[in-house]
Design a protein around this motif. Structure first.
Motif, mmCIF file in Angstrom:
data_model
loop_
_atom_site.group_PDB
_atom_site.id
_atom_site.type_symbol
_atom_site.label_atom_id
_atom_site.label_comp_id
_atom_site.label_asym_id
_atom_site.label_seq_id
_atom_site.Cartn_x
_atom_site.Cartn_y
_atom_site.Cartn_z
ATOM 1 N N GLU A 166 -5.107 9.517 2.950
ATOM 2 C CA GLU A 166 -5.159 8.793 1.992
ATOM 3 C C GLU A 166 -3.158 9.114 1.962
ATOM 4 N N TYR A 167 -2.957 10.612 2.123
ATOM 5 C CA TYR A 167 -1.219 10.476 1.632
ATOM 6 C C TYR A 167 -0.835 10.156 2.553
ATOM 7 N N ARG A 168 -1.128 10.447 4.154
ATOM 8 C CA ARG A 168 -0.516 9.758 5.220
ATOM 9 C C ARG A 168 -0.130 8.453 5.460
ATOM 10 N N LEU A 169 -1.298 7.939 5.043
ATOM 11 C CA LEU A 169 -1.184 6.466 4.824
ATOM 12 C C LEU A 169 -0.215 5.422 3.505
ATOM 13 N N LEU A 170 -0.584 6.527 2.640
ATOM 14 C CA LEU A 170 0.227 6.664 1.171
ATOM 15 C C LEU A 170 1.810 5.854 2.197
ATOM 16 N N ASP A 171 2.318 7.223 2.520
ATOM 17 C CA ASP A 171 3.809 7.775 2.660
ATOM 18 C C ASP A 171 4.218 7.142 3.916
ATOM 19 N N TYR A 172 3.770 6.510 5.159
ATOM 20 C CA TYR A 172 3.768 5.794 5.968
ATOM 21 C C TYR A 172 3.603 4.168 5.904
ATOM 22 N N PHE A 173 3.224 3.867 4.482
ATOM 23 C CA PHE A 173 3.505 2.352 3.673
ATOM 24 C C PHE A 173 5.210 2.877 3.419
ATOM 25 N N LEU A 174 4.930 3.810 1.790
ATOM 26 C CA LEU A 174 6.941 3.866 1.810
ATOM 27 C C LEU A 174 7.718 3.527 2.138
ATOM 28 N N ARG A 200 -12.237 0.178 12.626
ATOM 29 C CA ARG A 200 -12.755 0.081 10.732
ATOM 30 C C ARG A 200 -12.436 1.534 9.585
ATOM 31 N N THR A 201 -12.304 2.524 10.130
ATOM 32 C CA THR A 201 -11.716 3.598 9.054
ATOM 33 C C THR A 201 -10.572 3.312 8.172
ATOM 34 N N ILE A 202 -9.879 2.404 9.283
ATOM 35 C CA ILE A 202 -8.252 2.283 8.161
ATOM 36 C C ILE A 202 -8.643 1.209 7.018
ATOM 37 N N ASP A 203 -10.107 0.233 7.583
ATOM 38 C CA ASP A 203 -10.014 -0.269 5.910
ATOM 39 C C ASP A 203 -10.969 0.526 5.505
ATOM 40 N N VAL A 204 -11.668 1.411 6.009
ATOM 41 C CA VAL A 204 -12.181 2.407 4.509
ATOM 42 C C VAL A 204 -11.618 2.778 4.205
ATOM 43 N N LEU A 209 -8.013 3.902 -0.808
ATOM 44 C CA LEU A 209 -6.081 4.466 -1.804
ATOM 45 C C LEU A 209 -5.968 3.547 -2.790
ATOM 46 N N ARG A 210 -6.760 2.475 -2.686
ATOM 47 C CA ARG A 210 -6.664 1.294 -3.367
ATOM 48 C C ARG A 210 -7.065 1.529 -4.556
ATOM 49 N N ARG A 211 -8.274 2.290 -4.745
ATOM 50 C CA ARG A 211 -9.081 3.293 -5.670
ATOM 51 C C ARG A 211 -8.393 3.772 -6.649
ATOM 52 N N LYS A 212 -7.041 4.145 -5.847
ATOM 53 C CA LYS A 212 -6.636 5.814 -6.628
ATOM 54 C C LYS A 212 -5.116 5.425 -6.754
ATOM 55 N N ILE A 213 -4.556 4.500 -7.188
ATOM 56 C CA ILE A 213 -3.518 3.920 -7.565
ATOM 57 C C ILE A 213 -2.968 2.528 -7.475
ATOM 58 N N GLU A 214 -3.990 1.890 -7.913
ATOM 59 C CA GLU A 214 -4.048 0.430 -7.969
ATOM 60 C C GLU A 214 -4.912 0.134 -9.312
ATOM 61 N N GLU A 215 -4.230 -0.099 -10.102
ATOM 62 C CA GLU A 215 -4.816 -0.392 -11.761
ATOM 63 C C GLU A 215 -6.005 -1.430 -11.527
ATOM 64 N N ASN A 216 -6.261 -2.410 -11.050
ATOM 65 C CA ASN A 216 -7.281 -3.317 -10.254
ATOM 66 C C ASN A 216 -7.127 -3.448 -8.584
ATOM 67 N N PRO A 217 -7.893 -2.487 -8.356
ATOM 68 C CA PRO A 217 -8.215 -2.179 -6.924
ATOM 69 C C PRO A 217 -8.558 -3.701 -6.325
ATOM 70 N N PRO A 220 -5.178 -5.667 -5.838
ATOM 71 C CA PRO A 220 -4.098 -5.597 -5.735
ATOM 72 C C PRO A 220 -2.876 -5.577 -5.337
ATOM 73 N N ILE A 221 -2.207 -5.228 -6.572
ATOM 74 C CA ILE A 221 -0.620 -5.489 -6.817
ATOM 75 C C ILE A 221 0.321 -5.011 -5.022
ATOM 76 N N HIS A 222 0.041 -3.455 -5.176
ATOM 77 C CA HIS A 222 1.254 -2.865 -4.400
ATOM 78 C C HIS A 222 0.564 -3.125 -2.756
ATOM 79 N N LEU A 223 -0.477 -2.431 -2.683
ATOM 80 C CA LEU A 223 -1.480 -1.952 -1.178
ATOM 81 C C LEU A 223 -2.235 -3.449 -0.778
#
Length: 242
Positions: A166-174, A200-204, A209-217, A220-223
């Motif tokens: 999850e962290y690697r995915l987030l850092d890649y986006f950032l 399909r793993t990416i979708d999961v 990740l959305r559940r952890k970083i978005e206020e309303n998964p 989503p506002i960011h991802l």
């Protein structure tokens, strides 16, 4: 050195709060307001160094407020709007706005524009680093990413637990803000850890990740998903939904 005071006239509470947090993090003193009446209540002249005004205020026009300000005082004005009509930009500049940004916009660009306008008005601010932000720490929404410690925390210091993937995915986006990234590219980035899974793993991972970083998964506002194209990490302030 005193922090420049920046008024925020926007009738959306989420936008006001996001702008206020952004300004505060960048050594400004934000003054949030919901309407021209709130602005008038500050007195004449208001104790502000610059004012951000949303073009489409509820029940009134931000252009009218900008014109009123320009007719009575020499206060820097930056207009903000989600409207894509080029005519709005022209009218805004004609009534005396110093600059104009369309929402959603990159927060770094907004800060750079504000500083540029203040420099033209000879309003000084404590020295800032040349880079748009510290590369070791990246902020978005209500969260801060520490790239040295590889952690994600709220601005009050509460850590958000992410798995390595999850962290690697987030850092890649950032590292690629506001860019649509195909699913196959994301799979290649984390595939060394997940070679036995299908794409399909990416979708999961995105959902987790959305559940952890978005206020309303669910909204989503960011991802965000771009159907048929991939995913995009939006760093700007969201525009008004109608």
């Amino acid at each position: 050195m005193n922090r420049p005071r920046v008024g925020i006239v926007d009738d959306e509470v989420g936008v006001r709060e996001a702008l206020a947090a952004l300004l505060s993090d960048n050594e400004f003193d934000p003054v949030p307001m919901t309407s021209s009446a709130d602005f008038d209540a500050l007195g004449t002249p208001p104790n502000l160094d610059l004012v951000l005004i949303d073009l489409k205020l509820r029940g009134e026009s931000g252009l009218s407020l900008a014109q009123k300000i320009r007719n009575t005082q020499d206060l820097p004005i930056v207009m903000l709007t989600g409207a894509g009509d080029e005519t709005d930009k022209i009218v805004g500049l004609e009534v005396g706005a110093d600059d104009y940004l369309l929402k959603p916009f990159n927060p770094r660009e907004l800060i750079a524009r504000i500083r540029a306008v203040l420099r033209r008005y000879n309003v000084t601010q404590a020295a800032q680093p040349d880079g748009p932000e510290n590369e070791d720490h990246v902020s978005f929404g209500h969260l801060v990413v520490d790239r040295i410690q590889r952690t994600v925390s709220t601005k009050d210091g509460t850590e958000i637990a992410l798995t390595n993937a999850e962290y690697r995915l987030l850092d890649y986006f950032l590292q690629r803000p506001n860019k649509i990234i195909p699913r196959v590219e994301l799979l290649a980035e984390i595939g060394s850890d997940l070679t036995r899974y299908m794409d399909r793993t990416i979708d999961v991972l995105i959902l987790r990740l959305r559940r952890k970083i978005e206020e309303n998964p669910s909204k989503p506002i960011h991802l965000q998903t771009r159907r048929g194209q991939g995913y995009i990490f939006v760093t700007g302030i969201p525009s008004r939904t109608t």
